[in-house]
Design an enzyme around this catalytic site. Structure first.
Site, PDB file in Angstrom:
ATOM      1  N   HIS A 118       2.592   6.618  -7.545  1.00 39.61           N
ATOM      2  CA  HIS A 118       1.249   7.265  -7.984  1.00 39.61           C
ATOM      3  C   HIS A 118       1.237   7.916  -9.311  1.00 39.61           C
ATOM      4  O   HIS A 118       1.861   8.660  -9.715  1.00 39.61           O
ATOM      5  CB  HIS A 118       1.387   8.776  -7.014  1.00 39.61           C
ATOM      6  CG  HIS A 118       0.890   8.465  -5.707  1.00 39.61           C
ATOM      7  ND1 HIS A 118      -0.161   8.291  -5.103  1.00 39.61           N
ATOM      8  CD2 HIS A 118       1.715   8.409  -4.531  1.00 39.61           C
ATOM      9  CE1 HIS A 118      -0.252   7.880  -3.749  1.00 39.61           C
ATOM     10  NE2 HIS A 118       1.010   8.179  -3.530  1.00 39.61           N
ATOM     11  N   CYS A 130      -1.198   2.951  -3.681  1.00 41.82           N
ATOM     12  CA  CYS A 130      -0.458   3.621  -2.501  1.00 41.82           C
ATOM     13  C   CYS A 130      -1.487   2.981  -0.983  1.00 41.82           C
ATOM     14  O   CYS A 130      -1.550   1.872  -1.058  1.00 41.82           O
ATOM     15  CB  CYS A 130      -0.387   5.225  -2.439  1.00 41.82           C
ATOM     16  SG  CYS A 130       1.017   5.826  -1.110  1.00 41.82           S
ATOM     17  N   GLU A 161      -1.104   8.572 -11.267  1.00 40.87           N
ATOM     18  CA  GLU A 161      -1.920   9.782 -11.339  1.00 40.87           C
ATOM     19  C   GLU A 161      -1.266  11.285 -11.153  1.00 40.87           C
ATOM     20  O   GLU A 161      -1.684  12.287 -11.507  1.00 40.87           O
ATOM     21  CB  GLU A 161      -3.184   9.747 -10.222  1.00 40.87           C
ATOM     22  CG  GLU A 161      -2.853   9.984  -8.912  1.00 40.87           C
ATOM     23  CD  GLU A 161      -2.267   9.027  -8.142  1.00 40.87           C
ATOM     24  OE1 GLU A 161      -1.775   8.180  -8.693  1.00 40.87           O
ATOM     25  OE2 GLU A 161      -2.252   9.157  -7.152  1.00 40.87           O
TER      26      GLU A 161
END
Lengths: 223, 80
Positions: free
Chosen positions: A196, A86, A198
Site C-alpha cells: 500500500h 491490494c 498510499e
C-alpha cells in the site's frame, strides 16, 4: 493530470487513496461506481484495496465481472494508466488485465506490517521517480497476496521486465514466487501491487517512500 | 430441471497451503498413511432446461467465465 478512484462494495481503502491522490496531485480524483459503463477522460484510474464482495468465491473475482471493469479494460486498451493496489491488484488479475493469480498467503495468516520493496524496474510510468534497485519501505495488509504464475508466464514477465517491485531479501510476507510484489502489463500502462504505497506518503505516516509511485503516475516529479 | 455439480480443484504444481495444513491436522489426529491433501470447491447448480447438452455447454461457460480461475484451477462438471 486527472485521476479517478473506483468504488465497489467492500473496498475500504478508497479514502486513503483519494487522500493520497489529492495531496500529491493537488486535485481530488473523481470517483467511479461499479455500475458505470462510461468513464470520463482521466489520465490515471486507481482500483484501491479492501475486500470487494467479501472476498467471496476468490478475492476480486466478482468485482472483476462488474460492468465498470469492461469500461476500465477499454480505457486500458486506449493507453490510460491503471493502478490496482491490494484488492485492486487481485481484481486486475481476475479481470485478465494482468497475468498470473494471487493465492492465499503461504503462512495462511493475514499479514499487516511494514516490509521492504526493491524497485527492480524504474523504466515505467509508475516507478520512474525511484532509483534502480532502490529499497523502499511500504506497508502490506492482506490475506491473499501470494503471487503465482505458471513457468512460461513467469519467464515472459521476468524477461520483459514486467516485475516492477520485489519484496527485498527476507521480507516476502506471503510466499510470492520470485518475491514478486508488483507487476506491469506488457504495454506498460497497467500496474498491480499488493503493498500500500498510499499509506506512506507524508511525515504523519512515518515516511514518504510511497510518494514516488504517485509522483511518477501523476507526472508531478520535481524537475 | 437439470442438477449440475461443478468441482474445482487446484492444478498440479500450484501450492496449496490450506491442503498442507489439513494434511498436518489429520496426521495430528492420528490418521496414518495420508498422501497429499488438496482442497477444492464444489458448486451445485440447478439449470432450468431439459436439454443436457445445452446445460453442459452453459455450465462450462460459467466455469470458464467465473466459477474457476483457469490460471490456477481445473474444473469437472457432472450432470444429473
Amino acid at each position: 493530470m486527472k485521476s479517478a478512484v473506483v468504488q465497489l462494495p467492500g473496498l475500504n481503502r478508497d479514502r486513503d487513496m483519494i487522500a493520497a491522490l489529492t495531496k500529491i496531485s493537488g486535485n481530488a480524483p473523481i470517483t467511479i461506481w461499479q455500475t458505470e459503463t462510461e468513464i470520463p477522460d482521466v489520465d490515471l484510474i486507481v482500483i484501491p484495496g479492501g475486500f470487494s464482495y467479501g472476498d467471496y468465491l476468490r478475492c476480486g473475482a466478482i468485482a472483476a465481472r462488474m460492468p465498470v471493469m469492461q469500461a476500465i479494460k477499454a480505457k486500458a486498451d486506449a493507453g490510460v494508466k491503471v493502478l490496482g493496489v491490494c484488492n485492486g491488484f487481485q481484481i486486475l488479475v481476475e479481470a485478465g488485465l494482468l497475468p498470473g493469480a494471487l493465492m492465499r498467503n503461504a503462512s495462511l495468516k493475514f499479514v499487516c506490517k511494514e516490509i521492504k520493496l526493491e524497485v527492480v524496474n524504474v523504466d515505467t510510468a509508475f516507478s520512474r521517480a525511484y532509483e534502480q534497485g532502490q529499497i523502499i519501505r511500504c506497508p502490506v495488509a492482506h490475506h491473499d497476496g501470494n503471487y503465482f504464475a505458471d513457468e512460461e508466464t513467469l519467464k515472459t514477465i521476468e524477461d520483459n521486465g514486467q516485475v516492477v517491485f520485489r519484496y527485498a531479501a527476507g521480507t516476502n510476507p506471503n510466499g510470492s514466487v520470485n518475491d514478486i510484489a508488483g507487476i506491469i502489463n506488457a504495454k506498460g500502462n497497467v500496474l498491480g501491487m499488493m503493498p500500500h504505497p498510499e499509506n506512506l506518503i507524508e511525515a504523519a505516516h512515518g515516511g514518504a517512500d510511497g510518494r514516488g509511485l504517485f509522483a511518477s503516475a501523476l507526472d508531478v516529479i520535481a524537475a | 430441471m437439470i442438477n449440475a455439480r461443478v468441482t474445482v480443484t487446484l492444478k498440479n504444481g500450484v501450492l496449496d497451503p490450506q491442503g498442507k495444513a489439513i494434511e498436518g491436522a489429520l496426521g495430528a489426529l492420528g490418521f496414518d498413511g495420508i498422501g497429499h491433501v488438496r482442497q477444492g470447491k464444489v458448486f451445485d447448480l440447478q439449470i432450468e432446461t431439459a436439454d443436457k447438452a445445452k446445460a453442459e455447454a452453459e455450465v462450462k461457460a460459467m466455469c470458464e467465465k467465473l466459477l474457476a480461475n483457469t490460471v490456477i484451477e481445473n474444473y469437472t462438471i457432472s450432470l444429473a
